[in-house]
Design an enzyme around this catalytic site. Sequence first.
Site, PDB file in Angstrom:
ATOM      1  N   TYR A 156       3.268   8.909 -11.438  1.00 18.53           N
ATOM      2  CA  TYR A 156       2.311   8.150 -10.617  1.00 18.53           C
ATOM      3  C   TYR A 156       1.485   7.188 -11.487  1.00 18.53           C
ATOM      4  CZ  TYR A 156      -1.271   7.553  -6.929  1.00 18.53           C
ATOM      5  OH  TYR A 156      -2.134   7.052  -5.987  1.00 18.53           O
TER       6      TYR A 156
ATOM      7  N   ASN B 209       0.793  -1.221   0.000  1.00 18.40           N
ATOM      8  CA  ASN B 209       0.000   0.000   0.000  1.00 18.40           C
ATOM      9  C   ASN B 209       0.835   1.285   0.000  1.00 18.40           C
ATOM     10  OD1 ASN B 209      -2.448   1.771   0.962  1.00 18.40           O
ATOM     11  ND2 ASN B 209      -0.900   1.981   2.578  1.00 18.40           N
TER      12      ASN B 209
END
Length: 248
Positions: A158, A85
């Site tokens: 990203y 995560n």
Amino acid sequence: MDIKNKVIAVTGAARGLGFAMAKLLSEKGALIALIDLDIEATNNAVKELPNAKGYACNVAQEHEVVQTFSQIKEDFGHLDGLINNAGILKDGLMVKTNDDEVQKLPLSQWQAVIDVNLTGVFLCGREAAASMVEQGSGGVIINISSVSRAGNFGQTNYSAAKAGVAAMTVTWAKELARYGIRSAGIAPGFVETEMTDLMPEEAFNKVANLIPLGRMGRVDEIAHTAAYIFENDYLSGRIIDVDGGIRV
Ligand code: NAI
């Protein structure tokens, strides 16, 4: 997988989505290894969960990841699950003009996001899978991708990393099934955490207006999906979008 008494490592677990997932899995009886760069926040998070331990680790550093997973094995004696995560944002246009001058996204800004959001996922996934294969009792790996994996304005670094994360998830599902290991992903839309607090207001408002359900997601809604993936033994190799219906 029955979550009760399973050992699950969660990266970026000190706050935000990571902590919410760790908390729900802990409530369902899991023993949690919280991994995070921010040791002070991790120590505070550990105090809130029974049977949890914290590990200071930069997921982008191979030696730290190897050492952390070996310590987790020593501390808990087993590893059944991993949630990859930990992630960062360093948004910027690839090229932009300022007073007729062309400015370029620095390589360092590209690399920092790739190191944590892509290489970090690879390193933790590799170490967790190696432990699970050695143990011979299967396991589950969940990777946190993003709705931005399809390509998003201002997010060359990203979006590339999150698309890579989605591809690794499918690859691992194919490679690891023979060891009884499942791999699946979650692609959240926009969820209220400190990370989204960092988004430029203009970009944030633009996106918020596009969410069909008319609101940001909540961390518990992502945690619910993580628990569902653990518990559903026929789910592997898929990325579940949890995004209020938004498509970017
Ligand atoms: P956050 O910024 O609130 O928390 C991230 C945690 O990761 C922090 O505790 C931080 O210390 C830790 N971390 C950062 N770099 C690290 C490193 N190198 N090694 C170890 N730990 C590190 O972020 P948030 O919002 O909870 O996001 C979690 C994940 O969900 C990220 O992968 C993010 O890309 C993804 N995501 C978040 C969305 C959102 O709207 N919040 C939407 C889509 C995906």
